[in-house]
Design an enzyme around this catalytic site. Structure first.
Site, short mmCIF file in Angstrom:
data_model
loop_
_atom_site.label_atom_id
_atom_site.label_comp_id
_atom_site.label_asym_id
_atom_site.label_seq_id
_atom_site.Cartn_x
_atom_site.Cartn_y
_atom_site.Cartn_z
N ARG A 1 -44.56 -43.70 39.83
CA ARG A 1 -45.38 -44.77 39.28
C ARG A 1 -46.67 -44.95 40.08
NH1 ARG A 1 -40.75 -49.33 39.23
NH2 ARG A 1 -40.22 -48.13 41.10
N LYS B 1 -44.14 -49.79 45.19
CA LYS B 1 -43.04 -49.97 46.13
C LYS B 1 -43.54 -50.44 47.48
CE LYS B 1 -39.35 -49.35 45.36
NZ LYS B 1 -38.37 -50.33 44.81
N TYR C 1 -44.03 -54.71 45.18
CA TYR C 1 -42.64 -55.08 45.40
C TYR C 1 -42.34 -54.88 46.88
CZ TYR C 1 -41.63 -54.89 40.35
OH TYR C 1 -41.61 -55.12 38.99
N HIS D 1 -39.15 -56.69 48.43
CA HIS D 1 -37.70 -56.83 48.61
C HIS D 1 -37.35 -56.93 50.10
CE1 HIS D 1 -36.96 -56.17 44.36
NE2 HIS D 1 -37.69 -55.08 44.39
N GLU E 1 -41.72 -59.58 43.21
CA GLU E 1 -40.39 -60.05 42.81
C GLU E 1 -40.17 -61.54 42.98
OE1 GLU E 1 -39.89 -58.69 47.11
OE2 GLU E 1 -40.94 -57.98 45.33
N ASP F 1 -31.83 -52.68 45.43
CA ASP F 1 -33.13 -53.07 46.00
C ASP F 1 -33.01 -54.28 46.91
OD1 ASP F 1 -35.10 -51.29 45.39
OD2 ASP F 1 -35.65 -52.21 43.49
#
Length: 406
Positions: A15, A75, A94, A96, A118, A269
């Site tokens: 991505r 990511k 993101y 996490h 998120e 995740d």
């Protein structure tokens, strides 16, 4: 604002953080977008497409990170990227954090302004998590069905069955976006589906919208243990906003499961909902524990990068525009959704759930931003104040219309 889009370096991650429509919208709003050479190729987007939209292509991640005031990724930053980050740089991706103390410590040490996809929240929903949750939920069934095949170590069950042979049994733990989409896919294949959730109101809603071959149950240890005994495929779809996922499947539960059953832990995740789960990759997606095949890929949507990239950037672009147009401080002050997305600020944790996961102190975002001098807003030529923001959002919609994925 100078905005950088590096190429993702996580293993088997295809991505990218922006599409040409987004570049066009940001450029028209007066910003400069730097994209690393080849960053979009995994999603089928060429350098030339970005250049036509107004981007500047740079040959290395060092140059992209070095030029940018805000980094937009997919990511979390990985170790090779840590030295490229600098204090006060906005990173929008993101994170996490609750699943990784080492990542959390590294980002605090670098002093970045971490705005996490998120935890951006509007009206009780997570708009930047939803599109990837939809894809992960649907793919969990697709990947789980593949893992059930004998060559993958599974017990040789076809989820939909055939006339004269019963369908496979799918157990889904969690009735949020992931769980609901997994249930739709599994039911559509003809499987016998059981979905468990702790929220009765959510179960009542799902009862209205899901197919009749989905059985809904209250989630508790007794019911989970009972359902696992007969399951061919188990999908972990549990989410606690911003926090580490609770462990709902203990190792001792495996002794009563069928040999060759499959667990797809979509919650990996955020740490995973099974005691035995650990992150895997698309290149090496599975491992076996006590006869149960575990599929714990931490970036499931990355396998369908073109669909995922366009779905993700449809959701992230309006927030990226607001941060760029207003500056991070004003955007956080004026938009509570973005304020909830702020996880770390120049060495301090600003997300309570992350802090509680590691037992460390946290500072509310309002307190930190309240003492920060806002950056001067940047608007499109000829635009002023909130009119500039509205104009930029209109540009987004027009650009999306003209640059749809094929």
């Amino acid at each position: 604002m100078k905005i950088g889009i590096p190429k993702e370096i996580k293993e088997e991650e295809y991505r990218v953080g922006i599409v040409p429509a987004g570049v066009q919208a940001l450029a028209r709003a007066g910003h400069t977008v730097f994209i690393e050479d080849g960053a979009g190729l995994g999603s089928g987007i060429s350098n030339e497409a970005y250049v036509r939209a107004g981007a500047v292509i740079l040959p290395s991640p060092e140059e992209v990170f070095g030029e940018a005031e805000m980094i937009i990724k997919v990511k979390e930053p990985l170790a090779p990227e840590y030295p490229l980050l600098r204090e006060g740089q906005v990173v929008f991706t993101y994170f996490h954090f609750a699943a990784s103390r080492s990542l959390t410590d590294a980002m605090l040490q670098r002093g970045i302004i971490a705005i996490a996809y998120e935890t951006i929240e509007e009206d009780g929903t997570l708009p930047l998590l939803a599109p990837m949750s939809e894809i992960a939920g649907r793919m969990s069934v697709q990947e789980g069905a593949k893992c059930l095949e004998n060559p993958m170590g599974g017990r040789g069950v076809l989820l939909g069955g055939v006339p004269g042979v019963p369908p496979g049994k799918v157990v889904i733990i969690g009735g949020g976006v992931v769980g609901a989409n997994a249930a739709k896919m599994a039911a559509g294949l003809g499987a016998q589906v059981t979905l468990l959730d702790i929220n009765l109101e959510r179960l009542r809603y799902l009862d209205d919208v899901l197919p009749p071959n989905v059985v809904l149950m209250m989630s508790n240890e007794h019911n989970i243990r009972e359902m696992l005994c007969d399951a061919d495929l188990v999908i972990g779809a549990v989410l606690v906003h911003g926090a580490k996922t609770p462990v709902l499947i203990s190792r001792d539960m495996f002794k009563d499961m069928k040999h060759g059953a499959v667990l797809v832990d979509v919650a990996i995740d955020q740490g995973g909902c099974a005691e035995t789960s650990r992150p895997t990759t698309h290149k090496d997606p599975t491992f076996e524990v006590d006869g149960v095949i575990h599929y714990c890929v931490a970036n499931i949507p990355g396998a369908v990068a073109r669909t995922s990239t366009f779905a993700l950037t449809n959701a992230t672009l309006p927030y990226a525009l607001e941060i760029a147009n207003k500056g991070y401080a004003r955007a956080i002050k004026e938009n509570p959704a973005i304020a909830k997305g702020l996880n770390a600020f120049k060495g301090s944790i600003t997300c309570k759930a992350v802090a509680e996961s590691f037992g460390i102190d946290w500072v509310p975002a309002e307190e930190i931003i309240g003492t920060t001098t806002p950056l001067a807003p940047v608007f499109p030529a000829g635009a002023q104040g909130d009119e500039g923001v509205r104009d930029a959002k209109n540009v987004v919609e027009k650009a999306r219309t003209n640059l749809k994925p094929s």
